[in-house]
Design an enzyme around this catalytic site. Structure first.
Site: not given
Length: 324
Positions: A140-143
């Site tokens: 994942r990547l943060d928003k």
């Protein structure tokens, strides 16, 4: 883009060489494209049968049993609706998608973000991704972090990419702007766990999960440093937590950063540029991995987004105006 596929059926007979072994271990060896946990789920659900029954995973096999697996076409993420959200696809083949995610895009539906996410966009792009865990998203990547990530398109690719991440063979490099002037690069080796009070945050904590971040200086400015970070592990918010722990928090980080500080002799344009950067200055720049199907070593890069480039330009202009 592909259309939704029908159920896949697999039939096999357990060889005599597996006699006496546990069923779950045998199935994992005979069906290596799927994780043991997923095979167990299918066994419990009745999608996977052994001689027409669903024995316990610990059951010892006798050899000669008929195994029948129906890989469900019913979406794993049935609650995630497809949405026509544009994707910046850097690479795609039958096994993987490599994307450049914009800042502001949430990875998966959750509290406060029921739709409009990357998962919604992925299922619209390829309906078959609905059958995979988290629409094929393996990291994942943060928003508000921009940049490159890989998505699995098959169960086999998903399993192999998860294993590669666990084995630390996936190369992930980021560019960031930190508050403060670093004298040199270095690394942070500090375990990360949930914050003891604010459960939405992470923190360096004794007894947490191992976390290692390497960083090096790209360019120093008057009160900031442009750096490159390499992840050895991939904990939630790792770079943000580690740099804050090292007392060089990311510029614009609303959770782990400092209150915005603007040098007294800054020009109006520079002050406005700092105030106008409303997210953590973090961009996933490079991704390298071994292709899960071909075994080929592959690497991709995602260009810095426009807001990041404007920030670097503002920092360079300010430094030049105060040079000497």
């Amino acid at each position: 883009m592909s259309d939704e596929s029908s159920d896949a059926r697999i039939e096999l007979v357990i060889p005599a060489s597996h006699t006496g072994k546990r069923l779950d271990k045998t199935l994992a060896e005979l069906l290596p494209d799927y994780s043991r946990s997923r095979l167990k789920q299918w066994l419990t659900a009745g999608d996977l049968t052994v001689d027409g029954a669903t024995p316990a995973p610990r059951t010892a096999v006798a050899g000669g049993e008929a195994v029948r697996l129906i890989v469900p076409a019913a979406p794993h993420d049935a609650e995630v609706e497809p949405e026509a959200i544009a994707l910046d696809v850097i690479h795609e083949d039958d096994a993987i998608l490599v994307l450049n995610k914009p800042a502001g895009l949430v990875m998966h539906p959750g509290a406060g973000n029921p739709d409009g996410t990357l998962a919604n966009a992925l299922i619209a792009y390829d309906a078959a991704l609905a059958a995979l865990p988290r629409a094929g998203i393996v990291h994942r990547l943060d928003k508000d972090t921009s940049g490159i990530l890989v998505v699995a398109r098959t169960f086999a690719a998903h399993k192999q990419l998860i294993a590669a991440l666990a084995a630390r063979t996936v190369k992930r490099e980021y560019e960031a702007v930190a508050i403060g002037v670093m004298t040199a690069g270095g690394h942070v080796d500090a375990p990360i766990d949930r914050h003891p009070v604010d459960r939405k945050k992470m923190a360096v904590r004794e007894g947490g999960r191992e976390a290692i971040t390497h960083y090096r200086v790209i360019k120093r400015y008057r009160a900031h440093t442009h750096i490159r970070c390499r992840l050895e592990t991939g904990r939630t918010h790792q770079i943000r937590v580690h740099l804050a722990y090292a007392r060089y928090p990311l510029l614009g980080d609303p959770v782990y950063g400092r209150r915005l500080s603007i040098p007294r002799d800054s020009g109006t344009a520079f002050a406005d540029a700092l105030r106008g950067f409303k997210r953590q200055a973090l961009h996933a720049a490079t991704l390298g991995l071994t292709h899960p199907t071909t075994g080929e070593a592959m690497q991709w890069s995602a260009p810095r987004p426009a807001d990041f480039e404007r920030l670097l330009d503002a920092l360079a202009t300010d430094a030049a105006e105060h040079d000497g």
